[in-house]
Write an enzyme that holds these catalytic residues in place. Structure first.
Site, short mmCIF file in Angstrom:
data_model
loop_
_atom_site.label_atom_id
_atom_site.label_comp_id
_atom_site.label_asym_id
_atom_site.label_seq_id
_atom_site.Cartn_x
_atom_site.Cartn_y
_atom_site.Cartn_z
N LEU A 18 0.85 -0.75 0.25
CA LEU A 18 -0.45 -0.44 -0.07
C LEU A 18 0.67 1.36 -0.25
CD1 LEU A 18 -3.05 -0.57 2.68
CD2 LEU A 18 -2.82 -0.87 0.06
N GLY A 19 1.76 1.43 0.65
CA GLY A 19 3.41 2.33 0.28
C GLY A 19 3.87 2.37 1.30
N GLY A 21 6.70 4.73 4.08
CA GLY A 21 7.31 5.76 5.06
C GLY A 21 8.42 5.59 6.23
N GLY A 22 8.12 6.86 7.10
CA GLY A 22 9.51 6.55 7.68
C GLY A 22 9.39 5.43 8.65
N VAL A 26 3.37 -0.14 4.70
CA VAL A 26 2.35 -0.70 5.00
C VAL A 26 1.81 -1.31 4.01
CG1 VAL A 26 -0.14 0.09 5.35
CG2 VAL A 26 2.24 1.32 5.97
N LYS A 41 1.44 -2.37 9.08
CA LYS A 41 2.84 -1.57 8.77
C LYS A 41 3.62 -2.63 9.95
CE LYS A 41 2.55 2.50 9.66
NZ LYS A 41 2.29 3.95 10.16
N ASP A 134 2.20 14.32 14.72
CA ASP A 134 1.86 14.29 13.49
C ASP A 134 1.15 14.15 13.16
OD1 ASP A 134 4.28 14.24 11.28
OD2 ASP A 134 3.67 11.80 10.82
#
Length: 887
Positions: A18-19, A21-22, A26, A41, A134
């Site tokens: 799905l993607g 990041g830091g 995911v 995740k 965040d």
């Protein structure tokens, strides 16, 4: 760490990525026990391998899992298998708020609904002793059931809240998990105390929510800067412009709410998310009541009627002013400046690279050039008393629309021709050749003055058709005369003259088409437009300016005044997305300063495989390193300048690669050396540069031909030569080669009356593919690099581009309908055998944007747009001259 489909983590079966990041990668997965979709995740190594970080994460995960709220993404599970640490969350379908904002600001009812839901979610989290830290548009998902707050990856549990918890089990801690002095979060939404590394509390989240609400209302970030330092300074010291100055139809109460959220001192902010939620509900309720009573403006769906109403209001005010002057009665107040948003048709993107908007002479209609899902531009026409815009058939590939003086016709450039078409529809008629037009204007005398090429003089032709002739003269072929605009007398016009960013003689000039005399009007790096009753309109620093101008003497006087800020403008074509009518109307597209594209991997069948890094303003081109682990990308900054960025495809991290000053040209069209140690690129004006790919040294100039258009395209496999295209006023685009060792003296490879470009060496170095319009439309060809030999046409029906795939046994091309075709190719001696074309991506168009195939040819990396359209709505200003009275 990448997981493939079918991998099992406990009872969870991976479906696809799905993607990333830091805080990890995911994946979409299936809970085999409950047969439901979930999001998993996988924690990054720096978290999973650090006992302290891992312990912290597990404690905070347990705290977050206790949050049971309809507007918070539910955390289901925490697990570990085969040295893989992971968390399991609710799977959500929809767009992030960041993706939605890429299409422009939200209508106030939608904005308030989203803000209330997020405030309610924060209220529940804060009462449970959890801070988010965040909060940003990328961490808010818009689903069918409402907004969902997600990604508590930087969440922090705090001591027992002073407000009684509504939960039966509220996790508490006696010491904070984050040391004072640690900065976490995303800069644009961080509170001052968070940036300074001080202790944060619930009011820090409310600062971030205020910044998010501001962005939802205006389509702009509350704080911005060219560097991290300038951004931090803005957050610590500056106040954002009031919302109602940017969107006058927003409730004034929203200004008050957001201003209190964004107070520098936490004690001056809202003290709880619950208080903020109640204020937002009050505004929403007041708006609903006044709307039902018929006291509010029309909703977004009725934009056209609202614009018509604005025009009637202004007409009445102007008529009243005229009556008062005529009879010596009381002088009425000057007409008000009024603004409204004008949404583009769904799924289309305005051509913001060129002059794309044009008012009809009577100011009742607009024409604009925009690109749809096919990837081809087209002209649309909308009457301001209508809700719909209509596309004009026969205007495919159109750019630079302009009106005839009587409003019956529209002129435009397409397919290397200057054309015209009836404004109500019909058949497009070619007037004359125009290989690569850069603006035109139609005189009341029945002639059209236009720029046929990016470089060279202006030409003039009869509007009925004929042979054009030059109407200005240039001292060298690197100078451009473009963007002409006639004055009302039909005899004089304004145009832009430039020889690059260092040209001290460049600026807005006037031309008398009878005497051919020219003179400098203003030394501005922008096209110039004359508007009655006597103003010169131009762009300076992305602001639309007006300055008094005498149409008789062609001289300006006084000071320039800003009438619109943050206007979409291309400083390298000296024009943009704005138009001014003689009847007091101004239409423009606000500059889209937000990340609107994401590096995304696709399989050859069109299946999405995953994303890389954070969204950004990708443009022009991508270049994949030989080892396949790095990619160089063009990214456009807020001033419209292109620079190169280097992305690590494994870590998903990007860093700036070129650091040209704003006054310098672009850094664009990157090409890797065969060994991956250097990157060749062009400034777009004829100069070529080489820079070490590790960034250890500055660039060296390989070739300098200032004023000429150029694109670097390929580096030979043996490292000896590089191919580039260069443009001249005499022969258009030609293909040249430059030695990469020894004397870098360029030599022509293909220089004919036709346009040749996009040269690319085959992986074995024996062949070169290129695009040429020798047949009358652009097609893909292959020729031997070292002759002799034949020439093979690969495509038919026209192409947008093409080149080699993988090991060189395939070539691809993109059709004019934006479909990608692949063709098998094999060499037998000096002969080539060409197979039949077959479609990639399942026969569908790939995402619009720069892209590149992987080295094995099995994947395609593209800077894909976020959402259906990257175009924000247009802004219409009625009685724009009223702005002058404020200055």
């Amino acid at each position: 760490m990448s997981l493939t489909a079918g991998t099992r983590l406990g009872p969870y079966e991976i479906i696809g990525p799905l993607g990333s990041g830091g805080m990890g990668e995911v994946y979409k997965a299936r809970d085999t026990r409950l047969d439901r979709p979930v999001a998993i995740k996988v924690l990054p190594v720096h978290v999973a391998s650090n006992p302290d970080l891992k312990q912290r994460f597990e404690r905070e995960a347990r705290a977050v899992s206790s949050l049971n709220h309809p507007n918070i993404c539910t955390l289901y599970d925490v697990g570990r298998q085969d040295d893989i640490d992971f968390i399991v969350m609710e799977y959500l379908e929809g767009d992030t708020l960041a993706q939605r904002l890429a299409r422009g600001p939200l209508p106030q009812p939608e904005l308030l609904q989203c803000a209330i839901q997020v405030a309610d979610a924060l209220d529940r989290a804060h009462r449970s002793g959890i801070l988010h830290r965040d909060l940003k548009p990328g961490n808010i998902m818009l689903t069918r059931t409402g907004a969902k707050l997600l990604d508590f990856g930087l969440a922090k549990s705090v001591g027992s809240s002073s407000v009684p918890s509504s939960l039966t089990a509220s996790p508490t801690m006696t010491t904070p998990l984050t040391t004072v002095g640690t900065i976490v979060g995303t800069y644009q939404y961080m509170a001052p105390e968070q940036i300074e590394g001080s202790e944060v509390d619930a009011r820090s989240d409310l600062f971030a929510l205020g910044a998010v609400i501001y962005e939802m209302a205006t389509g702009r970030r509350a704080f911005d800067g060219r560097t991290h330092a300038s951004l931090i300074a803005a957050i610590l010291k500056e106040e954002p412009r009031p919302i109602t100055q940017i969107q006058p139809l927003c409730s004034p109460g929203l200004d008050r709410i957001v201003a209190q959220c964004l107070a520098k001192d936490p004690d001056e902010r809202w003290q709880s998310a619950g208080d903020l939620k109640r204020e937002l509900k009050w505004i929403a309720q007041a708006g609903a009541e006044s709307s039902s009573a018929g006291q509010t403006s029309a909703p977004a769906a009725s934009t056209g009627r609202w614009l018509s109403l604005l025009q009637w209001v202004v007409a009445i005010l102007l008529a009243g002013a005229a009556f008062g002057l005529g009879y010596g009665a009381r002088t009425p107040a000057p007409p008000r400046v009024m603004r409204a948003s004008l949404a583009l048709p769904r799924g289309i993107t305005l051509d913001s690279e060129n002059s794309s908007l044009a008012f009809s002479p009577d100011g009742t209609r607009i024409a604009f050039a925009a690109t749809g899902q096919t990837g081809r531009s087209q002209i649309w026409v909308r009457s301001l008393d209508s809700l719909e815009a209509q596309p004009l058939a026969g205007t495919e590939n159109a750019s630079y629309p302009f009106w005839s003086p009587d409003g019956h016709y529209l002129g435009f450039f397409a397919d290397k021709k200057l054309k015209k078409i009836q404004a109500t529809g019909g058949t497009g008629v070619a007037i004359c050749d125009a290989p690569e037009g850069r603006g035109a204007s139609w005189s009341s005398r029945g002639v059209i003055v236009f720029a046929p090429n990016p470089f060279g003089p202006l030409s003039m032709v009869q509007a009925a058709g004929g042979t054009p002739g030059p109407v200005t003269a240039v001292e060298n072929e690197g100078r451009t005369h473009r963007n002409p605009h006639f004055l009302p007398d039909g005899k004089h016009l304004l145009f832009l003259s430039s020889f690059g960013p260092d040209d001290k003689e460049g600026g807005i000039y006037s031309l008398d088409i009878d005497s051919k005399q020219t003179s400098l009007v203003a030394g501005e790096r922008s096209e110039g437009i004359y508007v009655e009753p006597g103003y010169l309109v131009f762009v300076r620093d992305n602001n639309l300016m007006v300055q008094p101008m005498d149409a008789g003497t062609l001289r300006v006087s006084g000071e320039a005044v800003t009438v619109a800020e943050n206007v979409q403008f291309n400083p390298y074509r000296w024009t943009g997305a704005y138009a001014v009518s003689a009847r007091g109307l101004l239409l423009y597209q606000p500059a889209n300063l937000f990340a609107n594209r994401q590096l995304t991997w696709f399989a050859r069948d069109g299946k999405k495989l995953g994303t890389v890094g954070e969204p950004s303003i990708f443009s022009e081109s991508l270049a994949l390193a030989p080892e396949g682990r790095r990619v160089v990308a063009n990214i456009r900054n807020a001033e419209g300048k292109l620079d190169l960025w280097m992305y690590d495809l494994v870590r998903g991290v990007g860093s700036r690669f070129t650091f040209s000053p704003l006054s310098a040209p672009h850094a664009a069209y990157p090409v890797w050396s065969p060994d991956g140690t250097e990157v060749l690129y062009s400034d777009g004006l004829g100069s070529l540069y080489v820079k070490a790919s590790d960034g250890a040294s500055g660039p060296r100039t390989l070739l300098s031909e200032r004023g000429m258009g150029s694109t670097t395209t390929s580096w030979s496999p043996d490292g000896s030569m590089a191919a580039f295209s260069i443009q001249s006023a005499r022969s258009g685009w030609d293909i040249w080669l430059v030695p990469m060792k020894g004397d870098p003296k360029p030599v022509p490879f293909l220089a004919t009356p036709a346009n040749e470009s996009s040269a690319e060496f085959s992986p074995d170095g024996r062949w070169i593919s290129y695009v040429s319009d020798e047949s009358g439309r652009e097609e893909l060809y292959v020729v031997p690099y070292h002759g002799p030999g034949g020439k093979w046409q690969i495509s038919s029906g026209g192409v947008l581009g093409g080149g080699w795939i993988g090991a060189g046994r395939e070539v691809f091309y993109t059709t004019r309908e934006n479909k990608v075709m692949v063709v098998d190719i094999s060499a037998s001696g000096t002969n080539l055998e060409i197979g039949s074309p077959r479609p990639l991506f399942g026969g569908n168009s790939p995402p619009d944007g720069p892209g590149v195939f992987s080295r094995d040819g099995q994947r395609f990396l593209v800077a894909a747009p976020l959402g259906e359209s990257a175009s924000p709505p247009l802004t219409l200003v009625v009685n724009w001259a009223g702005e002058l009275a404020r200055n």
